[in-house]
Design a protein around this motif. Structure first.
Motif, short mmCIF file in Angstrom:
data_model
loop_
_atom_site.label_atom_id
_atom_site.label_comp_id
_atom_site.label_asym_id
_atom_site.label_seq_id
_atom_site.Cartn_x
_atom_site.Cartn_y
_atom_site.Cartn_z
N GLY A 61 -35.39 -15.46 -11.05
CA GLY A 61 -36.18 -16.69 -11.16
C GLY A 61 -35.52 -17.92 -10.59
N GLY A 62 -36.32 -18.94 -10.41
CA GLY A 62 -35.91 -20.18 -9.75
C GLY A 62 -34.84 -20.96 -10.47
N GLU A 63 -34.80 -20.87 -11.78
CA GLU A 63 -33.85 -21.66 -12.56
C GLU A 63 -32.53 -20.91 -12.79
N ALA A 64 -32.49 -19.67 -12.36
CA ALA A 64 -31.33 -18.82 -12.67
C ALA A 64 -30.04 -19.28 -12.00
N PHE A 65 -30.16 -19.89 -10.80
CA PHE A 65 -28.97 -20.29 -10.06
C PHE A 65 -28.94 -21.78 -9.83
N ASP A 66 -27.72 -22.34 -9.88
CA ASP A 66 -27.54 -23.77 -9.63
C ASP A 66 -27.28 -24.03 -8.16
N ILE A 67 -26.75 -23.01 -7.50
CA ILE A 67 -26.37 -23.19 -6.09
C ILE A 67 -26.25 -21.83 -5.41
N VAL A 68 -26.58 -21.81 -4.12
CA VAL A 68 -26.44 -20.60 -3.30
C VAL A 68 -25.51 -20.95 -2.15
N LEU A 69 -24.51 -20.10 -1.93
CA LEU A 69 -23.62 -20.24 -0.78
C LEU A 69 -23.85 -19.03 0.10
N THR A 70 -24.31 -19.23 1.31
CA THR A 70 -24.61 -18.08 2.17
C THR A 70 -23.91 -18.15 3.51
N ASP A 71 -23.50 -16.99 3.98
CA ASP A 71 -22.95 -16.86 5.32
C ASP A 71 -24.13 -17.00 6.29
N MET A 72 -23.86 -17.33 7.53
CA MET A 72 -24.93 -17.47 8.50
C MET A 72 -25.26 -16.15 9.17
N TRP A 73 -24.23 -15.45 9.66
CA TRP A 73 -24.48 -14.24 10.44
C TRP A 73 -24.28 -13.00 9.61
N MET A 74 -25.39 -12.33 9.26
CA MET A 74 -25.33 -11.11 8.46
C MET A 74 -26.36 -10.12 8.99
N PRO A 75 -26.10 -8.83 8.80
CA PRO A 75 -27.10 -7.83 9.21
C PRO A 75 -28.31 -7.89 8.27
N GLU A 76 -29.40 -7.31 8.68
CA GLU A 76 -30.65 -7.23 7.91
C GLU A 76 -31.39 -8.55 7.81
N MET A 77 -30.71 -9.60 7.32
CA MET A 77 -31.33 -10.91 7.25
C MET A 77 -30.25 -11.98 7.33
N SER A 78 -30.34 -12.84 8.34
CA SER A 78 -29.32 -13.88 8.52
C SER A 78 -29.52 -15.02 7.54
N GLY A 79 -28.54 -15.89 7.47
CA GLY A 79 -28.65 -17.08 6.62
C GLY A 79 -29.83 -17.94 7.04
N GLU A 80 -30.08 -17.97 8.34
CA GLU A 80 -31.18 -18.75 8.90
C GLU A 80 -32.53 -18.20 8.43
#
Length: 133
Positions: A61-80
């Motif tokens: 759910g939407g309230e579960a996380f305060d912040i997301v830190l994501t890499d940009m270049w990843m297989p399957e689905m990029s950060g973009e």
């Protein structure tokens, strides 16, 4: 002045407790996790790509996380691609999502892409602390 108390106050004040870390490199995830543990008592959930991250967000759910830190270049689905999906979803449109990249060029376009902020690699405890403040 003791550094930890400042950070603890900050964490309590900002209620930044749950973080979702997204990176296809397990080493990067573990290094980030170790750095965050030094900064406070965070509840850290890890995902190895954007698809996994979205599943986690949808399940918790939407309230579960305060912040997301994501890499940009990843297989399957990029950060973009991940940020597009997150921003298109009403539930997550206000979720703070930061991109972690070594691509200095990205500093020009991260806002337009929908990211809250950017963290340039190599990530340091200082840069993480600044971001969390």
């Amino acid at each position: 002045k003791n550094n930890t108390t400042t950070i603890e106050k900050l964490v309590t004040k900002r209620k930044c407790h749950r973080l979702l870390l997204v990176d296809d490199q397990k080493t990067n995830l573990l290094v980030l996790k170790a750095m965050l543990k030094k900064l406070g008592d965070f509840d850290i959930v890890m995902a190895s790509n954007g698809v996994e991250a979205m599943e986690t967000l949808k399940n918790q759910g939407g309230e579960a996380f305060d912040i997301v830190l994501t890499d940009m270049w990843m297989p399957e689905m990029s950060g973009e691609e991940l940020i597009k999906i997150i921003r298109a979803d009403e539930t997550f449109k206000d979720l703070p999502v930061y991109v972690i990249t070594a691509d200095v060029e990205a500093t020009k376009s991260y806002k337009e892409q929908g990211f809250t902020g950017i963290l340039l690699k190599p990530v340091t405890i200082e840069s993480l602390k600044e971001l969390l403040e």
